[in-house]
Design a protein around this motif. Structure first.
Motif, mmCIF file in Angstrom:
data_model
loop_
_atom_site.group_PDB
_atom_site.id
_atom_site.type_symbol
_atom_site.label_atom_id
_atom_site.label_comp_id
_atom_site.label_asym_id
_atom_site.label_seq_id
_atom_site.Cartn_x
_atom_site.Cartn_y
_atom_site.Cartn_z
ATOM 1 N N VAL A 1 -9.923 20.242 1.572
ATOM 2 C CA VAL A 1 -10.109 19.491 0.331
ATOM 3 C C VAL A 1 -11.251 20.127 -0.459
ATOM 4 C CG1 VAL A 1 -10.594 17.247 -0.702
ATOM 5 C CG2 VAL A 1 -9.290 17.387 1.438
ATOM 6 N N LEU A 2 -10.971 20.540 -1.683
ATOM 7 C CA LEU A 2 -11.963 21.211 -2.508
ATOM 8 C C LEU A 2 -12.948 20.222 -3.123
ATOM 9 C CD1 LEU A 2 -9.702 23.666 -4.570
ATOM 10 C CD2 LEU A 2 -11.151 24.260 -2.619
ATOM 11 N N HIS A 3 -14.208 20.681 -3.295
ATOM 12 C CA HIS A 3 -15.099 20.031 -4.245
ATOM 13 C C HIS A 3 -14.633 20.511 -5.615
ATOM 14 C CE1 HIS A 3 -17.964 18.779 -1.141
ATOM 15 N NE2 HIS A 3 -17.857 19.982 -0.622
ATOM 16 N N ALA A 4 -14.100 19.607 -6.435
ATOM 17 C CA ALA A 4 -13.465 20.089 -7.663
ATOM 18 C C ALA A 4 -13.382 19.006 -8.724
ATOM 19 C CB ALA A 4 -12.059 20.616 -7.343
ATOM 20 N N LEU A 5 -13.123 19.459 -9.943
ATOM 21 C CA LEU A 5 -12.799 18.596 -11.078
ATOM 22 C C LEU A 5 -11.347 18.834 -11.436
ATOM 23 C CD1 LEU A 5 -15.926 19.324 -13.316
ATOM 24 C CD2 LEU A 5 -15.669 17.565 -11.547
ATOM 25 N N TYR A 6 -10.651 17.752 -11.778
ATOM 26 C CA TYR A 6 -9.250 17.858 -12.161
ATOM 27 C C TYR A 6 -9.046 17.225 -13.529
ATOM 28 C CZ TYR A 6 -8.393 18.950 -7.247
ATOM 29 O OH TYR A 6 -8.410 19.527 -6.012
ATOM 30 N N HIS A 7 -8.348 17.951 -14.400
ATOM 31 C CA HIS A 7 -7.939 17.385 -15.683
ATOM 32 C C HIS A 7 -6.517 16.876 -15.518
ATOM 33 C CE1 HIS A 7 -7.120 17.745 -20.246
ATOM 34 N NE2 HIS A 7 -7.726 16.615 -19.973
ATOM 35 N N ILE B 1 -10.777 22.721 -11.645
ATOM 36 C CA ILE B 1 -12.031 23.464 -11.784
ATOM 37 C C ILE B 1 -12.820 23.316 -10.487
ATOM 38 C CG2 ILE B 1 -14.161 23.744 -13.106
ATOM 39 C CD1 ILE B 1 -12.749 22.429 -15.473
ATOM 40 N N PRO B 2 -12.803 24.330 -9.610
ATOM 41 C CA PRO B 2 -13.598 24.245 -8.388
ATOM 42 C C PRO B 2 -15.078 24.416 -8.691
ATOM 43 C CG PRO B 2 -12.528 26.381 -8.539
ATOM 44 C CD PRO B 2 -12.035 25.578 -9.713
ATOM 45 N N LEU C 1 -23.068 26.224 -5.804
ATOM 46 C CA LEU C 1 -22.968 24.921 -5.141
ATOM 47 C C LEU C 1 -22.280 25.039 -3.782
ATOM 48 C CD1 LEU C 1 -22.095 22.472 -8.057
ATOM 49 C CD2 LEU C 1 -24.244 22.664 -6.813
ATOM 50 N N LEU C 2 -21.263 25.884 -3.698
ATOM 51 C CA LEU C 2 -20.574 26.045 -2.421
ATOM 52 C C LEU C 2 -21.516 26.565 -1.342
ATOM 53 C CD1 LEU C 2 -17.055 27.489 -3.321
ATOM 54 C CD2 LEU C 2 -17.609 25.224 -2.435
ATOM 55 N N ALA C 3 -22.493 27.332 -1.745
ATOM 56 C CA ALA C 3 -23.422 27.912 -0.773
ATOM 57 C C ALA C 3 -24.273 26.847 -0.097
ATOM 58 C CB ALA C 3 -24.312 28.946 -1.459
ATOM 59 N N VAL C 4 -24.412 25.684 -0.731
ATOM 60 C CA VAL C 4 -25.281 24.640 -0.171
ATOM 61 C C VAL C 4 -24.521 23.341 0.086
ATOM 62 C CG1 VAL C 4 -27.358 25.586 -1.229
ATOM 63 C CG2 VAL C 4 -26.002 23.907 -2.502
ATOM 64 N N ARG D 1 -20.316 17.800 3.159
ATOM 65 C CA ARG D 1 -19.083 17.044 2.901
ATOM 66 C C ARG D 1 -19.279 15.869 1.964
ATOM 67 N NH1 ARG D 1 -17.801 12.851 7.713
ATOM 68 N NH2 ARG D 1 -16.802 11.860 5.938
ATOM 69 N N PHE D 2 -20.508 15.356 1.831
ATOM 70 C CA PHE D 2 -20.727 14.186 0.981
ATOM 71 C C PHE D 2 -20.968 14.653 -0.449
ATOM 72 C CE2 PHE D 2 -22.031 13.084 5.292
ATOM 73 C CZ PHE D 2 -21.227 11.976 5.517
ATOM 74 N N GLY D 3 -19.876 14.818 -1.176
ATOM 75 C CA GLY D 3 -19.948 15.458 -2.479
ATOM 76 C C GLY D 3 -19.848 14.506 -3.647
ATOM 77 N N PHE D 4 -19.036 14.885 -4.646
ATOM 78 C CA PHE D 4 -18.962 14.127 -5.894
ATOM 79 C C PHE D 4 -18.484 12.697 -5.640
ATOM 80 C CE2 PHE D 4 -18.010 18.245 -8.429
ATOM 81 C CZ PHE D 4 -19.347 18.594 -8.384
#
Length: 722
Positions: free
Chosen positions: A528-534, A545-546, A551-554, A557-560
């Motif tokens: 599951v990506l950390h991402a924005l979806y339109h 939009i991933p 941000l991926l470097a740090v 799992r507790f993301g947006f």
């Protein structure tokens, strides 16, 4: 131990208008049974509230607690503020059921060494002192108990339950059960020598040699009704043990049900045929009619209830109607779909005022159906009440306009709520639950695990569900102007015309053009990506939009957890610290839709007293962004459930990878008083926040898809003109 008084007097409690005269049941208190442990006892032990009864004066509740091996008692002199009366430890066995008579209680105690050597006794206790008055050997393993209304005898269902790991878990498995009837003298004392062990073998079509009596009840004529769940049979006995009638519980055809387990979607498009009812709970509703809770066991469970004449004639069959009503209020337990659905198990029957009611307990949906039984052939569903997790028993106290339920699930090992006893009052007031429903939609629509929200310009609200329903991501359109709020539309989120997968929608905002931006909380170990979806107005994902490499470097799992739009910038709240964040600081991440640049500021959250504290929503309104900050604690342990705001002037993102400014926050609302407005314990997941153009703030909770959760969704307004 201290615990908050939970009553319907908070600022958001619904109030009756001057013209209102309709009586409703509303929950007024919630008692954690762990509160009955004495000072110094180890609270980290499993406890439970299973079968419940009440003293003659209605001032004391008594319940069985099998895991702890005790009988618990609660002082409800003030029912809105119940107080612990402590536990009575039972030596040598576990309690299976309780039935009160006067200020004493009969307790079924299981002492079985094995399934093939069942044993037990009926214990008679003084409620005031906990002293033993008498005990009678029962010749087997007791299940339920009941006292005749005139106090002339007590009856016990001797189940001698089967071993589910032997013989493919099926009957027959000897020895057979029976029904014990023990006469009581004029002082309510047991006459053990006069005990009748009624033989109910040879009656059922299924395993007639091995009856397993499950539940008993007695009517005003002294007639005993018994369910034999595994045998799918019902027997009516006299007070002397004579078989007056007996009949098969029969079977039911069900349409529009979800019978497929763990597909992470609420799809009510299946048909089940010839489902054995296999009733558990049974109650007389008058001297001629009984009603059964059709839980099921080996082969059945018709997900509802049935009214029988005592001669075996079916007077009414609920079919899937009860389950459908539960679906509409968001309490459907999807992960139990192939295991009897909402699973009606226990029940209570009583007359309040002039109205006879049946209270149907759905064990897996954690909800109580309140039915008006004025016409046994046409029960009317009046209410659905919220319960703790897994209601097992109920007792009505009409003399005090009270109802209490015992909820057996103890979430000690799962981080969920502990076992509770819930108390309800019959009031001249509107029903305070549910807060939101899909009733009225053209298609039966289930929902749950609601997370992010956003208000539209017309006062309606859009909400999303999270990854609990991974194969059914959905945007819900809610009209909050009605009570309860009405889900009007459900828009499936799709990718290439198919249900989108591998996303965890935790926030939604409007794009200003009829579509949406959705924030997905990543879980890279599950793809599951950390991402924005339109997402367009039809639910189709148009753009993904991933998050950038910085941000991926740090990431953790507790993301947006939330998204809002300010001008051309999307702002996302990150729930908890990532690898580069100082302790108790999290990021508010910005994405500029025009320049496609990322940035962030930092937000200092509360230091947790227990567990963790994180952010769960962000929404812009006026000159501020509003943020929900919450801990992961439940009930009395909850401390931080608050709304803060940050001035937009503070929201100036700095480039990722460098020093980030820390914004100043201002507390706006402490949500704890609102979260107890329906008399329950504090729910942990406050995850939705939307502010309408008129300044009304709407808050909602996530019910975790009714998995180790009571299923309650709170959805309420705070009229502060923010």
């Amino acid at each position: 131990m201290t615990y908050r008084a939970l009553c319907l007097t908070s600022a958001i409690a619904l109030t009756a208008s001057a013209a209102a005269a309709e009586m409703n049941f509303n929950r007024i208190a919630s008692f954690p049974v762990v509160a009955n442990m004495a000072d110094g006892e180890d609270l980290a032990r499993e406890s439970s509230a299973e079968i419940i009864s009440a003293s003659a004066d209605g001032m004391t509740l008594v319940y069985s607690d099998s895991p702890l091996g005790v009988i618990g008692m609660i002082d409800i002199t003030d029912p809105a503020n119940p107080q612990p009366k402590g536990n009575v430890t039972l030596e040598g066995g576990e309690p299976t059921a309780v039935s009160a008579l006067g200020n004493t209680v009969f307790v079924g105690v299981n002492t079985s060494e094995s399934y093939t050597a069942p044993s037990g006794f009926l214990l008679h206790l003084d409620m005031a002192t906990g002293a033993e008055a008498a005990r009678c050997d029962l010749g087997g393993q007791p299940d339920s108990t009941a006292v005749a209304p005139d106090g002339s005898f007590v009856v016990v269902a001797i189940e001698n339950e089967r071993d589910e790991d032997a013989g493919d878990g099926r009957v027959p498995q000897m020895p057979a059960g029976h029904v014990s009837i023990i006469p009581l003298d004029g002082n309510g004392m047991m006459q053990c020598d006069a005990q009748v062990r009624a033989n109910v073998t040879g009656l059922a079509d299924i395993a007639p040699e091995d009856p397993e009596p499950e539940f008993v009840d007695v009517n005003a004529n002294g007639e005993i009704v018994v369910t034999m769940q595994e045998n799918n049979h019902i027997v009516v006995l006299s007070a002397t043990g004579e078989v007056l009638s007996h009949f098969s519980a029969g079977s039911v055809d069900l349409e529009n049900v979800d019978a497929t387990d763990e597909r992470a979607a609420l799809l009510f498009n299946e048909t089940l045929t010839s489902v054995p009812r296999e009733p558990d709970g049974i109650q007389w509703i008058d001297n001629d009619h009984v009603v059964t809770a059709n839980e099921g066991d080996m082969d059945g469970g018709s997900r509802g209830f049935t009214v029988f004449h005592k001669d075996g004639t079916v007077i009414y069959e609920s079919g899937a109607s009860f389950e459908h009503a539960v679906v509409q209020i968001g309490h459907y337990p999807d992960r139990r779909s192939d295991a009897k659905g909402v699973e009606p198990e226990g029940m209570e029957a009583a007359v309040f005022g002039d109205t006879p009611y049946v209270f149907l307990l759905a064990e897996r949906a954690s909800v109580i159906g309140v039915y008006d039984m004025t016409d046994p052939a046409n029960p009317v569903l009046k209410q659905l009440l919220p319960s703790g997790i897994s209601p097992e028993g109920a007792v009505a106290i009409p003399s005090r306009n009270l109802l209490a339920t015992a909820n057996e699930f103890d979430g000690l090992e799962d981080g969920a709520a502990r076992a509770h006893v819930m108390i309800y009052e019959y009031q001249d007031a509107p029903a305070s639950y549910p807060h939101i429903t899909s009733a009225g939609m053209e298609m039966l629509t289930g929902w749950g695990a609601n997370s992010g929200m956003v208000a539209d310009t017309d006062g309606t609200i859009w909400a999303v569900n999270d990854s609990f329903y991974g194969f059914q991501p959905t945007i819900f359109h809610i009209d909050p102007s009605q009570t309860p709020a009405q889900i009007k539309h459900a828009i499936p989120v799709t990718r290439g015309g198919q249900p989108a997968q591998l996303m965890d929608m935790e926030g939604i905002t409007l794009d200003g053009e009829g579509g949406f931006w959705v924030a997905s909380e990543g879980r890279l170990d599950r793809g599951v990506l950390h991402a924005l979806y339109h997402v367009n107005g039809d639910g189709e994902i148009e753009t993904t939009i991933p998050v950038p490499s910085e941000l991926l470097a740090v990431e953790r799992r507790f993301g947006f957890e939330g998204i809002t739009k300010v001008g051309n910038t999307l702002w996302m709240a990150v729930q908890r610290e990532w690898a580069d964040d100082p302790a108790n600081h999290v990021k508010l991440v910005a994405y500029n839709l025009e320049t496609e640049e990322w940035g962030a500021v930092r937000y200092e959250k509360a230091e947790p007293e227990t567990g963790w504290v994180g952010l769960s929503e962000i929404t812009a309104h006026g000159d501020y962004v509003y943020i929900i900050e919450r801990d992961n604690q439940i009930g009395d342990a909850a401390v931080t459930k608050k709304v803060y705001r940050v001035a937009l002037s503070e929201m100036v993102p700095a480039p990722l990878g460098g020093d980030l400014p820390v914004v100043a926050k201002e507390e706006v609302v402490d949500l704890l008083p609102y979260l107890t407005s329906t008399g329950g314990y504090v729910l942990d997941k406050v995850e939705g926040l939307a502010i309408a153009q008129d300044g009304t703030m709407w808050v909602s909770t996530d019910n975790d898809g009714v998995d180790d959760h009571s299923g309650e969704t709170m959805f309420f307004a705070i009229d502060g003109k923010f």
